[in-house]
Design a protein around this motif. Structure first.
Motif, PDB file in Angstrom:
ATOM      1  N   ALA A 182      -5.551 -10.870  -3.296  1.00  0.00           N
ATOM      2  CA  ALA A 182      -6.040 -11.243  -4.462  1.00  0.00           C
ATOM      3  C   ALA A 182      -7.177 -12.420  -4.177  1.00  0.00           C
ATOM      4  CB  ALA A 182      -4.979 -11.891  -5.174  1.00  0.00           C
ATOM      5  N   PRO A 183      -7.893 -12.446  -5.208  1.00  0.00           N
ATOM      6  CA  PRO A 183      -8.201 -11.758  -6.451  1.00  0.00           C
ATOM      7  C   PRO A 183      -8.632 -10.376  -5.992  1.00  0.00           C
ATOM      8  CG  PRO A 183      -9.949 -13.149  -5.970  1.00  0.00           C
ATOM      9  CD  PRO A 183      -9.242 -13.464  -5.055  1.00  0.00           C
ATOM     10  N   LEU A 184      -8.212  -9.386  -7.077  1.00  0.00           N
ATOM     11  CA  LEU A 184      -8.639  -8.103  -6.874  1.00  0.00           C
ATOM     12  C   LEU A 184      -9.077  -7.506  -8.257  1.00  0.00           C
ATOM     13  CD1 LEU A 184      -5.927  -6.335  -7.376  1.00  0.00           C
ATOM     14  CD2 LEU A 184      -5.339  -7.073  -5.159  1.00  0.00           C
ATOM     15  N   VAL A 185      -9.564  -6.102  -8.270  1.00  0.00           N
ATOM     16  CA  VAL A 185      -9.805  -5.699  -9.579  1.00  0.00           C
ATOM     17  C   VAL A 185      -8.999  -4.212  -9.540  1.00  0.00           C
ATOM     18  CG1 VAL A 185     -11.444  -4.293 -10.972  1.00  0.00           C
ATOM     19  CG2 VAL A 185     -12.207  -6.619  -9.793  1.00  0.00           C
ATOM     20  N   ILE A 186      -8.041  -3.929 -10.749  1.00  0.00           N
ATOM     21  CA  ILE A 186      -7.398  -2.758 -10.747  1.00  0.00           C
ATOM     22  C   ILE A 186      -7.905  -1.926 -11.864  1.00  0.00           C
ATOM     23  CG2 ILE A 186      -4.902  -2.155 -11.076  1.00  0.00           C
ATOM     24  CD1 ILE A 186      -4.249  -5.014 -10.269  1.00  0.00           C
ATOM     25  N   LYS A 187      -8.416  -0.612 -11.578  1.00  0.00           N
ATOM     26  CA  LYS A 187      -8.779   0.215 -12.559  1.00  0.00           C
ATOM     27  C   LYS A 187      -8.031   1.169 -12.804  1.00  0.00           C
ATOM     28  CE  LYS A 187     -13.521  -1.086 -11.050  1.00  0.00           C
ATOM     29  NZ  LYS A 187     -14.857  -0.474 -10.746  1.00  0.00           N
ATOM     30  N   LEU A 188      -7.916   1.738 -14.132  1.00  0.00           N
ATOM     31  CA  LEU A 188      -7.430   3.067 -14.242  1.00  0.00           C
ATOM     32  C   LEU A 188      -8.434   4.200 -13.972  1.00  0.00           C
ATOM     33  CD1 LEU A 188      -5.892   2.859 -17.811  1.00  0.00           C
ATOM     34  CD2 LEU A 188      -4.766   3.011 -15.666  1.00  0.00           C
ATOM     35  N   LEU A 189      -8.044   5.221 -12.954  1.00  0.00           N
ATOM     36  CA  LEU A 189      -9.255   6.416 -12.584  1.00  0.00           C
ATOM     37  C   LEU A 189      -9.619   6.872 -13.640  1.00  0.00           C
ATOM     38  CD1 LEU A 189     -10.056   7.474  -9.860  1.00  0.00           C
ATOM     39  CD2 LEU A 189      -8.257   9.350 -10.476  1.00  0.00           C
ATOM     40  N   GLU A 195       2.652   6.186 -15.308  1.00  0.00           N
ATOM     41  CA  GLU A 195       2.392   7.447 -14.413  1.00  0.00           C
ATOM     42  C   GLU A 195       0.901   7.589 -14.500  1.00  0.00           C
ATOM     43  OE1 GLU A 195       4.591   9.831 -12.856  1.00  0.00           O
ATOM     44  OE2 GLU A 195       5.931   8.088 -12.699  1.00  0.00           O
ATOM     45  N   VAL A 196       0.162   6.689 -14.067  1.00  0.00           N
ATOM     46  CA  VAL A 196      -1.197   7.124 -14.034  1.00  0.00           C
ATOM     47  C   VAL A 196      -1.994   6.864 -12.716  1.00  0.00           C
ATOM     48  CG1 VAL A 196      -1.639   6.574 -16.339  1.00  0.00           C
ATOM     49  CG2 VAL A 196      -1.758   4.576 -14.831  1.00  0.00           C
ATOM     50  N   ASN A 197      -3.198   7.118 -12.311  1.00  0.00           N
ATOM     51  CA  ASN A 197      -3.605   7.157 -10.869  1.00  0.00           C
ATOM     52  C   ASN A 197      -4.553   5.748 -11.188  1.00  0.00           C
ATOM     53  OD1 ASN A 197      -2.859   9.678  -9.865  1.00  0.00           O
ATOM     54  ND2 ASN A 197      -4.502  10.472 -11.121  1.00  0.00           N
ATOM     55  N   ILE A 198      -4.610   4.871  -9.972  1.00  0.00           N
ATOM     56  CA  ILE A 198      -5.186   3.656 -10.256  1.00  0.00           C
ATOM     57  C   ILE A 198      -6.107   3.486  -8.834  1.00  0.00           C
ATOM     58  CG2 ILE A 198      -3.604   2.603 -11.748  1.00  0.00           C
ATOM     59  CD1 ILE A 198      -2.447   1.101  -9.229  1.00  0.00           C
TER      60      ILE A 198
END
Length: 301
Positions: free
Chosen positions: A136-143, A171-174
């Motif tokens: 961290a810090p980091l960015v998390i994104k839904l694909l 249940e998503v790709n990140i």
């Protein structure tokens, strides 16, 4: 020339500007809602129908395919390609750029600068995933997210772990990416047409907002690119096979890094920020390059 703009909404700024620019250059322009098209898929006379009538004798199409309509939109583009119609962006290139993971993998393969990125679905090794991008810090994104939706900045390790656990439950790709702090909430949008950067703007996020999307309150201004930034934008568009592309860069301590390559870049922000007739340049490129059956995307990824 007879040119079709494939767009769901003729009132959108980009659609209106492309239509006007084409008419000003003496072309016959028509806006076609690609979702209302249907196709006759046959080898002897492939056809696209619209409102019950065949769309015939078009010299070129300009796809403006919405992110949520990529599957059907690219099918329509592909049918025009089968008919020998020139496309400003070909169907394979659009599909390639819309898959964020595929896009990053292709850019990485070409040696183009990227943020350190991790990808996961249901991994239980959250600690390892976080460490992959340097913590961290980091960015998390839904694909599958677009326009800044499904993008979270986790400023601490615990926050990152909590968000990843929550996304895992959906249940998503990140995608997990390093946070480029030195960019200070700004990115650069480069508009590439025919292998040249024709316009560039710096987008600054609203105060307290790390995303620079203009519709989230950010603002834009013209920017002068470094030779490395210009080269990175051109190489990125070429790697994706896009003739018209919006390439989004961040200025990092280790040089420009690419965040996204957009196959249907909006024209309003960049035209107003730079004063450049981007729509006119796109039409001019098409008029010079629209040779029948010149669909030669041979990139195999």
């Amino acid at each position: 020339m007879k040119i079709a703009i494939l767009s769901q909404d003729p009132s959108l700024y980009s659609t209106k500007r492309l239509k006007l620019a084409g008419e000003e250059q003496g072309h016959e322009m028509r806006v076609v809602n690609y979702l209302r098209c249907y196709m006759n898929i046959t080898s002897h006379k492939p056809t696209v129908f619209y409102n019950g009538k065949p769309l015939e004798n078009f010299d070129a199409i300009i796809p403006r395919i919405g992110a949520s309509r990529t599957f059907y939109g690219t099918a329509v583009v592909r049918q025009f390609e089968v008919m020998g119609v020139f496309s400003a962006n070909e169907s394979q290139a659009i599909s390639r750029s819309r898959d964020k993971l595929r896009c990053l993998q292709i850019l990485a393969r070409e040696g183009i600068g990227l943020p350190v990125t991790g990808f996961a679905h249901a991994t239980e090794d959250i600690d390892g995933l976080i460490e992959t991008v340097g913590g961290a810090p980091l960015v998390i994104k839904l694909l599958e997210g677009t326009q800044g939706i499904g993008v979270v900045l986790a400023e601490t390790y615990q926050a990152a772990k909590s968000v990843i656990e929550a996304f895992r439950g959906l249940e998503v790709n990140i995608l997990v990416q390093e946070f480029i702090k030195e960019a200070k909430g700004a990115d650069i949008r480069c508009l590439v047409v025919g292998g040249k950067v024709i316009a560039a703007m710096k987008r600054q996020g609203a105060p307290g907002e790390f995303r620079s999307n203009l519709h989230r309150g950010g603002h834009a201004q013209a920017v002068k690119l470094t030779p490395e930034e210009r080269s990175t934008a051109i190489r990125s568009a070429k790697a994706m096979g896009l003739r018209v592309a919006g390439v989004d860069l961040l200025r990092s301590n280790h040089g420009p890094v690419v965040m996204e390559v957009n196959s249907s870049p909006g024209l309003e922000g960049i035209e107003k920020a730079t004063g450049i007739d981007v729509a006119g340049k796109i039409i001019n490129f098409i008029s010079k390059n629209a040779i029948p059956s010149k669909n030669r995307d041979r990139i195999q990824y």
